[in-house]
Structure formats: C-alpha cells, structure tokens
Design a protein around this motif. Structure first.
Motif, short mmCIF file in Angstrom:
data_model
loop_
_atom_site.label_atom_id
_atom_site.label_comp_id
_atom_site.label_asym_id
_atom_site.label_seq_id
_atom_site.Cartn_x
_atom_site.Cartn_y
_atom_site.Cartn_z
N LEU A 62 8.60 2.04 3.81
CA LEU A 62 9.94 2.84 3.62
C LEU A 62 9.39 3.92 2.72
CD1 LEU A 62 12.97 0.36 3.22
CD2 LEU A 62 12.21 1.76 5.31
N LEU A 63 8.80 3.64 1.63
CA LEU A 63 8.22 4.76 0.75
C LEU A 63 7.26 5.34 1.47
CD1 LEU A 63 7.82 2.85 -2.70
CD2 LEU A 63 9.33 4.86 -2.28
N SER A 64 6.17 4.87 2.43
CA SER A 64 5.07 5.52 2.80
C SER A 64 5.73 6.27 4.16
CB SER A 64 4.08 4.41 3.65
OG SER A 64 3.38 4.09 2.47
N ALA A 65 6.78 5.96 4.78
CA ALA A 65 7.58 6.77 5.76
C ALA A 65 7.99 8.22 5.19
CB ALA A 65 8.51 5.84 6.48
N GLN A 66 8.08 8.16 4.00
CA GLN A 66 8.46 9.44 3.38
C GLN A 66 7.54 10.40 2.64
OE1 GLN A 66 12.84 8.77 1.57
NE2 GLN A 66 11.85 6.69 1.92
N SER A 67 6.17 10.09 2.78
CA SER A 67 5.38 10.63 2.19
C SER A 67 4.99 11.90 2.73
CB SER A 67 3.88 9.47 2.47
OG SER A 67 2.62 10.44 2.21
N PRO A 68 4.26 12.87 1.90
CA PRO A 68 4.21 14.32 2.14
C PRO A 68 2.82 14.29 3.01
CG PRO A 68 3.92 14.06 -0.05
CD PRO A 68 4.35 12.52 0.30
N GLY A 107 0.98 13.46 6.19
CA GLY A 107 1.35 13.20 7.71
C GLY A 107 0.71 11.85 8.11
N ASN A 108 -0.53 11.65 7.90
CA ASN A 108 -1.22 10.41 8.25
C ASN A 108 -0.60 9.08 7.61
OD1 ASN A 108 -2.31 10.96 5.88
ND2 ASN A 108 -4.06 10.11 6.39
N ALA A 117 3.35 4.71 8.87
CA ALA A 117 4.52 4.01 8.26
C ALA A 117 5.36 3.96 9.22
CB ALA A 117 5.03 4.44 6.72
N GLU A 118 5.91 4.98 9.67
CA GLU A 118 6.82 5.03 11.08
C GLU A 118 6.57 4.32 12.00
OE1 GLU A 118 6.66 9.36 11.73
OE2 GLU A 118 8.19 9.76 9.95
#
Length: 137
Positions: free
Chosen positions: A7-13, A15-16, A21-22
């Motif tokens: 969930l944290l990674s899905a909100q990372s600035p 893109g990769n 994560a998504e």
C-alpha cells in the motif's frame, strides 16, 4: 511483501515502484479476494498504521463493494456473497471494531463499508445471522 508495504509503495512518487505495487494489489485481489478484503480490513483497523496506508485500504475496500456502473456493481455483489460466511463475519467484525478508532476517517469509512455490506446482504439474505453484530450493544 506485506500488505502495508504494498500500500505504501502504491503511493510512491517513483513510477516503477508504484506500478509494481499496483500490479501486486491487482494480482492479490484477483487471486484471493476474500483474504485481500480481510487484510485491508485489518489495515483499516490498526491505528498504528500509516495514515496513507489506511486511506488507500479504505478506498480499495469501498471500491470492491460498490460501483456506479450497474454491471460492475452486480459483479461486486456476487463476489461478496460468494465469500465464505465465516470470513465475511471476520471482515465485518474488523469493520465494527474500526468504529472505535480514534481516527475519524477510519470510523467514517468503516461505517460506509458496513452500510454497503448491509445493502448487499439484506436483499440477498446472505449473512443475516451475522447482521446481529450490527445491533448496538
């Protein structure tokens, strides 16, 4: 990878990182929706989790139970009704416990998700015995 980290990674600035994560979230949802819903409910319940994780868990939970498009909404209803009753009860218990959260957003979302579940279960008469848990004590 744990759900919190995803969930944290899905909100990372980055893109990769975000894309990976998504994709992990999408795969987890497709491969084991009941456990995915359970873990999102656990995430929402835990006041010690990062607010951004809980926020995304809220959004995903709501989007997995309701949709504006009627065909998609019916599919989501079928998915919920098909979940084992014991697991549905566990998810509902977690959501009820979230109503006691010190975080207003968590309480608000939990009440929205509970309302969506009730709107599914009453017309479909599924899980009615576990709806007793929604009665105030």
């Amino acid at each position: 990878m744990k759900i919190t980290q995803i969930l944290l990674s899905a909100q990372s600035p980055y893109g990769n990182v975000r894309t990976a994560a998504e994709e992990s979230l999408r795969q987890f949802q497709e491969q084991n929706l009941p456990i995915f819903l359970l873990l999102l409910s656990v995430e929402l319940l835990n006041d010690e989790k990062a607010p951004e994780c809980r926020r995304l868990a809220r959004i995903i939970l709501k989007n997995l139970l309701d949709a504006k498009d009627s065909a998609r909404k019916e599919l989501l209803i079928q998915h919920w009704v098909a979940i084992d009753g014991t697991l549905r009860s566990q998810i509902k218990d977690l959501l009820l416990r979230t109503l006691r959260s010190s975080v207003h957003e968590a309480r608000h979302t939990s009440s929205q998700v509970i309302a969506k579940i009730v709107s599914i279960e009453i017309p479909h008469k599924s899980g009615l015995n576990s709806l007793d848990a929604y009665s105030p004590t």
